[in-house]
Design an enzyme around this catalytic site. Structure first.
Site, PDB file in Angstrom:
ATOM      1  N   GLY A   1       0.828  -1.201   0.000  1.00  0.00           N
ATOM      2  CA  GLY A   1       0.000   0.000   0.000  1.00  0.00           C
ATOM      3  C   GLY A   1       0.857   1.243   0.000  1.00  0.00           C
TER       4      GLY A   1
ATOM      5  N   CYS B   1       5.421  -6.057   1.493  1.00  0.00           N
ATOM      6  CA  CYS B   1       5.766  -4.640   1.415  1.00  0.00           C
ATOM      7  C   CYS B   1       5.157  -3.893   2.616  1.00  0.00           C
ATOM      8  CB  CYS B   1       5.323  -4.056   0.072  1.00  0.00           C
ATOM      9  SG  CYS B   1       6.109  -2.484  -0.341  1.00  0.00           S
ATOM     10  N   TYR B   2       4.127  -3.057   2.404  1.00  0.00           N
ATOM     11  CA  TYR B   2       3.488  -2.387   3.533  1.00  0.00           C
ATOM     12  C   TYR B   2       2.982  -3.410   4.547  1.00  0.00           C
ATOM     13  CZ  TYR B   2       0.138   0.438   6.193  1.00  0.00           C
ATOM     14  OH  TYR B   2      -0.555   1.055   7.208  1.00  0.00           O
TER      15      TYR B   2
ATOM     16  N   HIS C   1       7.812  -7.763  -3.847  1.00  0.00           N
ATOM     17  CA  HIS C   1       6.491  -8.182  -4.321  1.00  0.00           C
ATOM     18  C   HIS C   1       6.587  -9.516  -5.062  1.00  0.00           C
ATOM     19  CE1 HIS C   1       4.098  -4.524  -3.471  1.00  0.00           C
ATOM     20  NE2 HIS C   1       5.274  -3.920  -3.569  1.00  0.00           N
TER      21      HIS C   1
ATOM     22  N   GLU D   1       4.148 -11.237  -6.141  1.00  0.00           N
ATOM     23  CA  GLU D   1       3.013 -11.424  -7.040  1.00  0.00           C
ATOM     24  C   GLU D   1       3.250 -10.930  -8.462  1.00  0.00           C
ATOM     25  OE1 GLU D   1       2.055  -7.517  -4.785  1.00  0.00           O
ATOM     26  OE2 GLU D   1       3.286  -9.318  -4.567  1.00  0.00           O
TER      27      GLU D   1
ATOM     28  N   GLY E   1     -25.436 -11.873 -24.347  1.00  0.00           N
ATOM     29  CA  GLY E   1     -24.673 -12.210 -25.536  1.00  0.00           C
ATOM     30  C   GLY E   1     -23.198 -12.326 -25.254  1.00  0.00           C
ATOM     31  N   GLY E   2     -22.760 -11.837 -24.092  1.00  0.00           N
ATOM     32  CA  GLY E   2     -21.366 -11.933 -23.710  1.00  0.00           C
ATOM     33  C   GLY E   2     -21.031 -13.301 -23.138  1.00  0.00           C
ATOM     34  N   VAL E   3     -19.755 -13.504 -22.874  1.00  0.00           N
ATOM     35  CA  VAL E   3     -19.273 -14.787 -22.362  1.00  0.00           C
ATOM     36  C   VAL E   3     -19.831 -15.071 -20.967  1.00  0.00           C
ATOM     37  CG1 VAL E   3     -17.220 -16.083 -21.689  1.00  0.00           C
ATOM     38  CG2 VAL E   3     -17.184 -14.680 -23.764  1.00  0.00           C
ATOM     39  N   ASP E   4     -19.849 -14.060 -20.106  1.00  0.00           N
ATOM     40  CA  ASP E   4     -20.223 -14.273 -18.703  1.00  0.00           C
ATOM     41  C   ASP E   4     -21.648 -14.807 -18.570  1.00  0.00           C
ATOM     42  OD1 ASP E   4     -17.768 -13.082 -18.350  1.00  0.00           O
ATOM     43  OD2 ASP E   4     -18.611 -11.114 -17.913  1.00  0.00           O
ATOM     44  N   SER E   5     -22.593 -14.130 -19.209  1.00  0.00           N
ATOM     45  CA  SER E   5     -23.982 -14.573 -19.082  1.00  0.00           C
ATOM     46  C   SER E   5     -24.199 -15.920 -19.763  1.00  0.00           C
ATOM     47  CB  SER E   5     -24.933 -13.522 -19.665  1.00  0.00           C
ATOM     48  OG  SER E   5     -24.668 -13.293 -21.037  1.00  0.00           O
ATOM     49  N   ALA E   6     -23.456 -16.181 -20.849  1.00  0.00           N
ATOM     50  CA  ALA E   6     -23.590 -17.470 -21.536  1.00  0.00           C
ATOM     51  C   ALA E   6     -23.096 -18.612 -20.656  1.00  0.00           C
ATOM     52  CB  ALA E   6     -22.823 -17.450 -22.856  1.00  0.00           C
TER      53      ALA E   6
ATOM     54  N   LYS F   1     -12.308 -13.305 -14.964  1.00  0.00           N
ATOM     55  CA  LYS F   1     -12.720 -13.568 -16.341  1.00  0.00           C
ATOM     56  C   LYS F   1     -12.062 -14.819 -16.929  1.00  0.00           C
ATOM     57  CE  LYS F   1     -14.786 -11.391 -18.999  1.00  0.00           C
ATOM     58  NZ  LYS F   1     -16.165 -11.470 -19.511  1.00  0.00           N
TER      59      LYS F   1
END
Length: 522
Positions: free
Chosen positions: A58, A85-86, A177, A179, A233-238, A378
């Site tokens: 942070g 770190c922080y 870090h 990550e 129509g997007g990937v998520d809802s499909a 995602k």
């Protein structure tokens, strides 16, 4: 967490730009990671039953009276803790001698050499890490005095205490870090913390998630309930629809709302693809006029999202009333949506943008909300789609926001401006596919600015609209870098847009990464 969820590692957010990366790296190591606010009370931590805690970095200084702090009681839970770190400075200040953290004589930003001390030879955190490696530093403060009860594990050229451990408890601190990809053995170190220190089973994957999600949906819906699933129509809802179909079969009814804010040819493509791959009912609602009327004169992006969300809810409520036993509304909400909108009960409270499908569900809706993907990033949703048997070309489609082109049409949302945007966007994606670059970019689209500029076309003066092209490379959509597309490709797209889309005389390319920007413009 509910009874079918694995024990998570909790990532306490102290404002680091890398906090999402910590969660992602933990998940890559097979452990569910959840980002929570920095001051989460210890009582709630106990309820979540974590397998370990990670304190993020942070921008603050721990010796500043207004610096963010965690509930000090978490250090007595007996749960392994990793401070980054922080986070390292915070735990050393809390458990050591106050005043031991001070401004460094030499600040470290960027790559530096890490040297493991002899004391790290048998420590589980550094198993498989060589005595010298490259790490990524980003700090102006550091722990200047080794706290009582701690042992030093590593140093760098300008940081004598680059890694420490408490001698009587599994509490670690890293000044660097792990990550970020610039730290050579960062993933090894994080995996060691999770598997060798926390003893995580490493069972977080989309196969086990699918089993748990199916059980969770069946428990929530019961034997007779039906679910209305919003399909954008997007990937998520499909993927959400496919998951519901796996769990409850034909008791899910999918609803596609044509809000007049879809991309060129989107409605026909979605209907065709959906009916080829799903064995559930699909209903299409024509509502373009209602959405455009609701958006008339609105230019504020948050207000756009709110109005679109409210109208979606009205339409779904009316549709649900005509479906016997419909008691649930399903949405393709993702974990980034929850984080960015401040929608998580335990997560960071800052709101980056209002997501039309997160929170704000009116009590009068009369439907219980189901968000089967709200714990996923995602890339995890795409993996889940493959697990569910969806074709790779479908789950590999670029994301499209729920509010549609309304948040890419900056300024007023009008039919003429939407048509300009639709045509420009179609040209960009067509040329990206032709160049073989569509699948190599994370998300690409056009944006219409509320800005006109002077141009010259056919020896005459023009004063027309400005299109911005946006393309980013990303794995998780929480962070992203702008795509280094070939100049020849950008030139071709620009020429086509100016020549083929009436009303546009200028095309620009967005080279902003996330952070500091967001992927979408609104």
């Amino acid at each position: 967490m509910d009874r079918v969820s694995p024990r998570p590692v909790l990532v306490f957010d102290f404002g680091s730009q890398y906090v999402q990366l910590l969660a992602r790296r933990a998940r890559e190591a097979g452990t569910l990671a959840m980002i929570v606010r920095h001051d989460l009370p210890v009582e709630r931590v106990r309820e979540l039953n974590p397998i370990g805690l990670i304190l993020s970095g942070g921008p603050a200084s721990v010796y500043d009276p207004s610096a963010p702090r965690c509930d000090p009681r978490i250090f007595d839970l007996g749960v392994p803790i990793l401070g980054v770190c922080y986070g390292m400075q915070l735990l050393c200040d809390a458990l050591g001698t106050p005043g031991g953290v001070r401004s460094a004589e030499t600040r470290e930003y960027g790559r530096t050499h890490l040297h493991l001390l002899e004391s790290a030879a048998n420590d589980p955190l550094f198993t498989g890490v060589p005595p010298e490696s490259i790490v990524w530093m980003s700090h102006g403060d550091q722990v200047r005095e080794l706290p009582n009860g701690f042992r030093a594990l590593a140093r760098s050229g300008d940081c004598p205490l680059a890694a420490v451990v408490k001698t009587d408890r599994p509490i670690y601190g890293l000044q660097f870090h792990p990550e970020v990809v610039h730290t050579e053995y960062g993933q090894t170190i994080l995996s060691n913390f999770l598997k060798r220190v926390c003893h995580a089973p490493g069972d977080w994957n989309m196969g086990t998630f699918l089993e748990r999600a199916v059980e969770r949906i069946r428990c929530q819906v019961g034997e007779e309930g039906r679910v209305v699933c919003g399909l954008s129509g997007g990937v998520d809802s499909a993927v959400a629809a496919a998951l519901l179909a796996r769990a409850i079969g034909d008791r899910v009814v999918c609803v596609l709302v044509d809000n007049g804010l879809l991309r060129a040819g989107e409605r026909d493509a979605v209907v065709a693809a959906f009916r080829d791959h799903f064995a559930v009912e699909l209903r299409v609602i024509d509502a373009a006029d209602r959405f455009l009327e609701r958006l008339q004169g609105v230019t504020d992006p948050q207000e756009k999202r709110i109005r679109i969300g409210h109208l979606f809810i009205e339409l779904f409520r009316n549709e649900a009333a005509a479906i016997p036993h419909a008691r649930f509304l399903a949405q393709g909400t993702l974990y980034p949506d929850v984080i960015e909108s401040g929608g998580g009960a335990d997560g960071p409270a800052a709101t980056i943008k209002h997501h039309h499908n997160v929170g704000g569900l009116p009590a009068e809706l009369g439907l219980e909300l189901i968000e089967p993907l709200r714990d996923l990033f995602k890339d995890e949703v795409r993996k889940l789609g493959i697990e569910l048997g969806l074709p790779a070309w479908f789950v590999g489609r670029h994301p499209f926001p729920g509010p549609g082109l309304a948040v890419r049409c900056l300024g007023p949302v009008e039919p003429r401006r939407l048509e300009i945007l639709r045509r420009a966007d179609a040209i960009f994606l067509e040329e990206l596919r032709a160049a073989g670059l569509y699948d190599r970019t994370g998300q690409a689209f056009a944006v219409l600015l509320p800005v006109k500029s002077v141009g010259v076309m056919g020896d005459g003066r023009t004063y027309d609209e400005t299109i911005v092209l946006r393309s980013v490379d990303t794995d998780d959509f929480m962070t992203a870098d702008w795509s280094r597309l070939p100049h020849d490709l950008l030139a071709k797209v620009s020429t086509r847009i100016v020549n083929e889309v009436p009303g546009v005389n200028r095309v620009a390319y967005d080279i902003t990464s996330k952070p500091p920007g967001t992927i979408e413009w609104e």
